[in-house]
Design a protein around this motif. Sequence first.
Motif, PDB file in Angstrom:
ATOM      1  N   ARG A   1      -5.745  10.007  -1.250  1.00 47.67           N
ATOM      2  CA  ARG A   1      -6.656  10.450  -2.302  1.00 47.67           C
ATOM      3  C   ARG A   1      -7.512   9.267  -2.783  1.00 47.67           C
ATOM      4  O   ARG A   1      -8.732   9.345  -2.815  1.00 47.67           O
ATOM      5  N   TYR A   2      -6.850   8.179  -3.166  1.00 43.59           N
ATOM      6  CA  TYR A   2      -7.553   6.991  -3.663  1.00 43.59           C
ATOM      7  C   TYR A   2      -7.617   5.867  -2.626  1.00 43.59           C
ATOM      8  O   TYR A   2      -8.648   5.225  -2.460  1.00 43.59           O
ATOM      9  N   LEU A   3      -6.488   5.610  -1.966  1.00 44.06           N
ATOM     10  CA  LEU A   3      -6.385   4.468  -1.062  1.00 44.06           C
ATOM     11  C   LEU A   3      -6.635   4.903   0.384  1.00 44.06           C
ATOM     12  O   LEU A   3      -5.931   5.771   0.910  1.00 44.06           O
ATOM     13  N   HIS A   4      -7.632   4.283   0.991  1.00 40.23           N
ATOM     14  CA  HIS A   4      -8.014   4.640   2.357  1.00 40.23           C
ATOM     15  C   HIS A   4      -7.964   3.396   3.233  1.00 40.23           C
ATOM     16  O   HIS A   4      -8.581   2.367   2.909  1.00 40.23           O
ATOM     17  N   THR A   5      -7.223   3.491   4.337  1.00 36.44           N
ATOM     18  CA  THR A   5      -7.101   2.380   5.277  1.00 36.44           C
ATOM     19  C   THR A   5      -7.970   2.654   6.501  1.00 36.44           C
ATOM     20  O   THR A   5      -7.866   3.718   7.116  1.00 36.44           O
TER      21      THR A   5
ATOM     22  N   ALA B   1      -0.275   8.095   3.347  1.00 30.38           N
ATOM     23  CA  ALA B   1      -1.262   7.564   4.287  1.00 30.38           C
ATOM     24  C   ALA B   1      -1.925   8.699   5.067  1.00 30.38           C
ATOM     25  O   ALA B   1      -3.111   8.632   5.395  1.00 30.38           O
ATOM     26  N   ALA B   2      -1.139   9.753   5.359  1.00 31.71           N
ATOM     27  CA  ALA B   2      -1.689  10.889   6.099  1.00 31.71           C
ATOM     28  C   ALA B   2      -2.624  11.729   5.241  1.00 31.71           C
ATOM     29  O   ALA B   2      -3.583  12.336   5.758  1.00 31.71           O
ATOM     30  N   ARG B   3      -2.357  11.764   3.929  1.00 32.12           N
ATOM     31  CA  ARG B   3      -3.202  12.543   3.004  1.00 32.12           C
ATOM     32  C   ARG B   3      -3.593  11.663   1.811  1.00 32.12           C
ATOM     33  O   ARG B   3      -3.096  11.823   0.707  1.00 32.12           O
TER      34      ARG B   3
ATOM     35  N   LEU C   1       0.832  -1.203   0.000  1.00 35.35           N
ATOM     36  CA  LEU C   1       0.000   0.000   0.000  1.00 35.35           C
ATOM     37  C   LEU C   1       0.867   1.253   0.000  1.00 35.35           C
ATOM     38  O   LEU C   1       0.563   2.236  -0.689  1.00 35.35           O
ATOM     39  N   SER C   2       1.955   1.224   0.768  1.00 42.80           N
ATOM     40  CA  SER C   2       2.862   2.366   0.806  1.00 42.80           C
ATOM     41  C   SER C   2       3.472   2.627  -0.565  1.00 42.80           C
ATOM     42  O   SER C   2       3.545   3.777  -1.028  1.00 42.80           O
TER      43      SER C   2
END
Length: 236
Positions: free
Chosen positions: A213-217, A209-211, A198-199
Amino acid sequence: MPSVLVVEDDQFVRSALIRHLTEASHTVRSVGTALEALREVAHFRFDVVVLDLGLPDLDGAEALKMLRSITDVPVIIATARDDEAEIVRLLNDGADDYLTKPFSVEHLSARMAAVLRRTRGAGAGAPPPRVLRVGGLSIDPLRRQAELDGTALDLTRREFDLLAFLAGRPGVVVPRRELLAEVWKQSYGDDQTIDVHLSWLRRKLGETAARPRYLHTLRGVGVKLEPPATDPGQPA
């Protein structure tokens, strides 16, 4: 009749594998170096590759990366190394399974059968995959190509598989266990494997991960892919 490429420089082990696999009705070709293996997969179609790591010309881990650049053939790693971190790295780099030496030929046959069931079952009777579009993302599973806002993305095999799987379920939170089962073909594993990919994907999508756009955990739940809220034409 499944075809197998055995990449093993130990002549005794190599002969034993060839004999057993041939008796089990496999078509077998064998080589003793990484460069020979690359030539074989470039000229012949195989159902599975059994790859030793201790090759004389090139480390098997590097050979795996080179194989993955030219083919999606399932690869089973045969290794005397039992370091967990290295095994995780090999699986992340595209290996489909691994066996720690010494192993029995019966064990190898069982692992091969499982890999072949997964790969054949995944495409059996399936319609041609359509191009997936999520916001500015365009993913073509057939050509294994992905674009973001018209620019091609340079993705590894696992990165593409992960992105395509999530793009097929836009807006749906996919549990990590399901990602391991469907993308990595594993019933169990380390969540770090998913986090690392994911990173890498976020970096190539121009987000963090902090901002996102497409990928949300969703911590403790899973991962979802959806178009950015500011994309034109998308509902608020």
